[in-house]
Design a protein around this motif. Structure first.
Motif, PDB file in Angstrom:
ATOM      1  N   ASN A 222       9.916  62.603  23.482  1.00  0.00           N
ATOM      2  CA  ASN A 222      11.204  62.104  23.951  1.00  0.00           C
ATOM      3  C   ASN A 222      11.518  60.712  23.417  1.00  0.00           C
ATOM      4  N   LEU A 223      10.547  59.835  23.418  1.00  0.00           N
ATOM      5  CA  LEU A 223      10.767  58.489  22.891  1.00  0.00           C
ATOM      6  C   LEU A 223      11.091  58.526  21.397  1.00  0.00           C
ATOM      7  N   THR A 224      10.467  59.446  20.670  1.00  0.00           N
ATOM      8  CA  THR A 224      10.739  59.577  19.233  1.00  0.00           C
ATOM      9  C   THR A 224      12.147  60.092  18.998  1.00  0.00           C
ATOM     10  N   ILE A 225      12.581  61.073  19.777  1.00  0.00           N
ATOM     11  CA  ILE A 225      13.955  61.574  19.651  1.00  0.00           C
ATOM     12  C   ILE A 225      14.946  60.444  19.888  1.00  0.00           C
ATOM     13  N   LEU A 226      14.661  59.574  20.853  1.00  0.00           N
ATOM     14  CA  LEU A 226      15.537  58.444  21.163  1.00  0.00           C
ATOM     15  C   LEU A 226      15.374  57.284  20.183  1.00  0.00           C
TER      16      LEU A 226
END
Length: 185
Positions: A66-70
């Motif tokens: 999730n942090l990578t997508i963001l």
């Protein structure tokens, strides 16, 4: 140093409902003990209006994904490979300015511990109103009203009064709902 590459020939989301497509996502952290692969070859599609649950044991890469997508990974110590496409926009190669326009406007994350995600110095209402005003150009008055409306929508009783409260005055569940309200604005 960050390594950002786009997977060759990875398909974009198909169909009219394609919203988010992740192809062969690989996230590796550089550590003193050598590289640590946190995500290894993850692929999924998320259609508009649908919900996707990512489950796994602690340390399996859910939050890292999730942090990578963001785009919230540390570029000095993170290598990201694969493809992330949001509404036709490739995210891995997007600039920080492009990501700032998308975060809070087209995508958001509700963190596991909302108390650490909320500032203790600002009211809940201000923290919900701020991203709404930033992304829409709304006035403070309109931003405040939107914050109150969203608190009501997520089931906070007496939302006009509770918007003036600080995070420590909310229960854990109420803080989680405040974060949901912030993501929805």
């Amino acid at each position: 140093m960050t390594t950002l590459t786009k997977a060759a020939g990875a398909p974009a989301p198909t169909g009219p409902d394609g919203f988010l497509s992740v192809r062969d996502l690989q996230v590796t952290f550089s550590t003193e003990d050598g590289p640590v692969k946190a995500v290894d070859g993850l692929s999924f599609d998320l259609d508009r209006g649908k919900t996707l649950g990512i489950v796994g044991e602690s340390g399996s890469g859910k939050s890292v994904t999730n942090l990578t997508i963001l785009g919230l990974h540390d570029p000095l110590f993170t290598s990201v490979d694969g493809e992330i496409v949001l509404d036709g926009k490739e995210l891995i190669t997007a600039t920080e300015k492009e990501m700032e326009r998308l975060r809070g406007n087209r995508m958001a994350m509700i963190f596991q511990d909302p108390l650490t995600a909320l500032s203790p110095f600002y009211t809940i209402g201000r923290q919900i109103a701020e991203p709404f005003m930033k992304h829409t150009g709304a006035s403070k008055k309109a931003g405040w009203q939107r914050a109150v409306d969203m608190l009501a929508k997520v089931g906070i009783p007496n939302p006009a009064d509770r918007a003036r409260d600080y995070p420590h005055q909310f229960s854990g569940g109420m803080r989680q709902r405040a974060m949901i309200a912030m993501a929805l604005v």
